[in-house]
Design a protein around this motif. Structure first.
Motif, mmCIF file in Angstrom:
data_model
loop_
_atom_site.group_PDB
_atom_site.id
_atom_site.type_symbol
_atom_site.label_atom_id
_atom_site.label_comp_id
_atom_site.label_asym_id
_atom_site.label_seq_id
_atom_site.Cartn_x
_atom_site.Cartn_y
_atom_site.Cartn_z
ATOM 1 N N ILE A 1 0.827 -1.204 0.000
ATOM 2 C CA ILE A 1 0.000 0.000 0.000
ATOM 3 C C ILE A 1 0.863 1.256 0.000
ATOM 4 N N ARG B 1 -4.319 4.325 -4.186
ATOM 5 C CA ARG B 1 -4.330 3.181 -3.279
ATOM 6 C C ARG B 1 -5.659 2.443 -3.200
ATOM 7 N N SER B 2 -6.717 3.009 -3.760
ATOM 8 C CA SER B 2 -8.017 2.364 -3.652
ATOM 9 C C SER B 2 -7.980 0.941 -4.206
ATOM 10 N N LYS C 1 -11.299 1.849 3.608
ATOM 11 C CA LYS C 1 -10.382 2.863 3.070
ATOM 12 C C LYS C 1 -10.478 2.930 1.558
ATOM 13 N N SER C 2 -10.610 1.760 0.940
ATOM 14 C CA SER C 2 -10.771 1.727 -0.513
ATOM 15 C C SER C 2 -12.024 2.482 -0.929
ATOM 16 N N LEU D 1 -12.308 5.771 -3.198
ATOM 17 C CA LEU D 1 -13.112 5.671 -4.414
ATOM 18 C C LEU D 1 -14.170 6.765 -4.470
ATOM 19 N N TYR E 1 -9.437 -2.226 5.336
ATOM 20 C CA TYR E 1 -8.905 -1.991 3.995
ATOM 21 C C TYR E 1 -10.030 -1.670 3.016
ATOM 22 N N TYR F 1 -5.916 -1.343 -1.777
ATOM 23 C CA TYR F 1 -6.692 -1.624 -0.563
ATOM 24 C C TYR F 1 -7.746 -2.690 -0.828
ATOM 25 N N ASN F 2 -8.472 -2.528 -1.922
ATOM 26 C CA ASN F 2 -9.548 -3.478 -2.216
ATOM 27 C C ASN F 2 -8.992 -4.852 -2.587
#
Length: 335
Positions: free
Chosen positions: A94, A102-103, A129-130, A134, A126, A106-107
């Protein structure tokens, strides 16, 4: 400031790679060969050891993110109990990409953990955050699309003679979408303000979204302003571009040394029209092309549907990305 530093670091790395490539015989990057060999190993332990050796042997390779993602997949699938190691690697993956990109990572991490049924609390974090990243990206996209519609509405008002409404819509659109500059140029031209009209049309030209009709208007107004001549128009546009998008790196033209081979270096860049961090890589190669002549350097750009659909992606770019095992953009390979 962070974007400028990112661009500088990428540019310097690109120039170093190219300098080395010009003095070397063409060959496949060794870490790519090692990765390809590791992918063929069926024994999980031996495969993991081979992948980790690549990381140890090539700690600064631009291909490292792909290797780390594969290590992560192998760990999650075969050693789900090694949770600390899995989380440490996820953190490394990450942190290796800019925050605005980073989306996807994270996903991807959340999906792998969920499929394995492990670290579900962390997977939830995670995924959340994604989703946040997004939604931020979608909000930016919405502002841009709204501006496009406002620009169209402004053009409608303009054609209907509703000057006040046209100016309001176009100015609001212009804040997020430079394509509205053509409408504002028309308003300025109607008011007899050719200087402002020329400035708006020049902005539209730099956006890459100028129609043939708008280009003709730009040239017509330029002629009216400069004694019927187009001399200096391109210089004016270049100067405006450099002022709007200053290059933080000044390059000197390449002068061959005794170690210069007679080969042309091929640089292959994978990018995406909806990828914010790709801008730094794209500009870095612009700087490289300014430093090196075409007999020294050939640059090929491949567009991919990352992180969003890209109209310039085609089967050939996707096939080439599979050849290199590209999983994220920007990525580049120099031969």
């Amino acid at each position: 400031m962070r974007n400028k530093l990112q661009f500088v670091s990428i540019t310097l790395a690109v120039l170093v790679f190219l300098s080395m490539a010009l003095a070397q015989a063409p060959s496949q990057p060794p870490e790519m060969k090692d990765f390809s060999d590791a992918q063929k190993i069926s024994d999980p332990q031996k495969k993991l050891e081979a992948l980790e050796k690549i990381v140890a042997d090539f700690p600064k390779s631009p291909f490292l993110s792909t290797v780390n993602q594969e290590i992560f997949n192998v760990l999650v699938k075969n050693w789900p109990d090694q949770k600390d190691k899995i989380l440490a690697l996820a953190k490394k993956m990450i942190e290796a990409v800019p925050e605005q990109s980073r989306s996807f990572i994270y996903n991807n991490v959340a999906t792998k953990l969920t499929e394995a049924g492990i670290l579900l609390d962390e997977a939830e974090q995670y995924a959340s955050k994604s989703l946040t990243l997004l939604e931020d990206e979608m909000a930016r996209t919405l502002r841009q699309r709204r501006a496009t519609v406002l620009a169209t509405l402004g053009q409608i008002y303009l054609k209907k003679g509703k000057i006040a409404e046209a100016e309001k819509s176009l100015k609001e659109a212009y804040e997020a979408n430079p394509s509205a500059a053509t409408g504002l140029a028309e308003l300025s031209e109607k008011a007899g303000n050719y200087t402002a009209a020329l400035d708006y049309l020049a902005t539209a030209a730099l956006s890459g979204q100028m129609s043939a009709d708008a280009r003709n208007r730009l040239e017509s107004i330029y002629r009216k302003t400069y004694n019927g001549s187009l001399d200096g128009l391109e210089d004016m546009l270049d100067a405006k571009y450099k002022k709007a998008y200053p290059n933080p790196v000044t390059v000197e033209h390449y002068k061959p040394t005794a170690s210069r081979s007679n080969r042309v270096v091929l640089a292959e860049i994978f990018t995406g029209s909806g990828c914010p961090p790709c801008v730094a890589a794209d500009l870095a190669f612009d700087a490289a092309m300014e430093r090196y002549s075409r007999k020294d350097l050939a640059v090929v750009m491949y567009h991919l549907h990352i992180p969003r659909p890209d109209p310039m992606t085609n089967p050939s770019t996707e096939t080439r990305s599979k050849f290199y095992g590209v999983r994220g953009v920007p990525s580049f390979f120099i031969d």
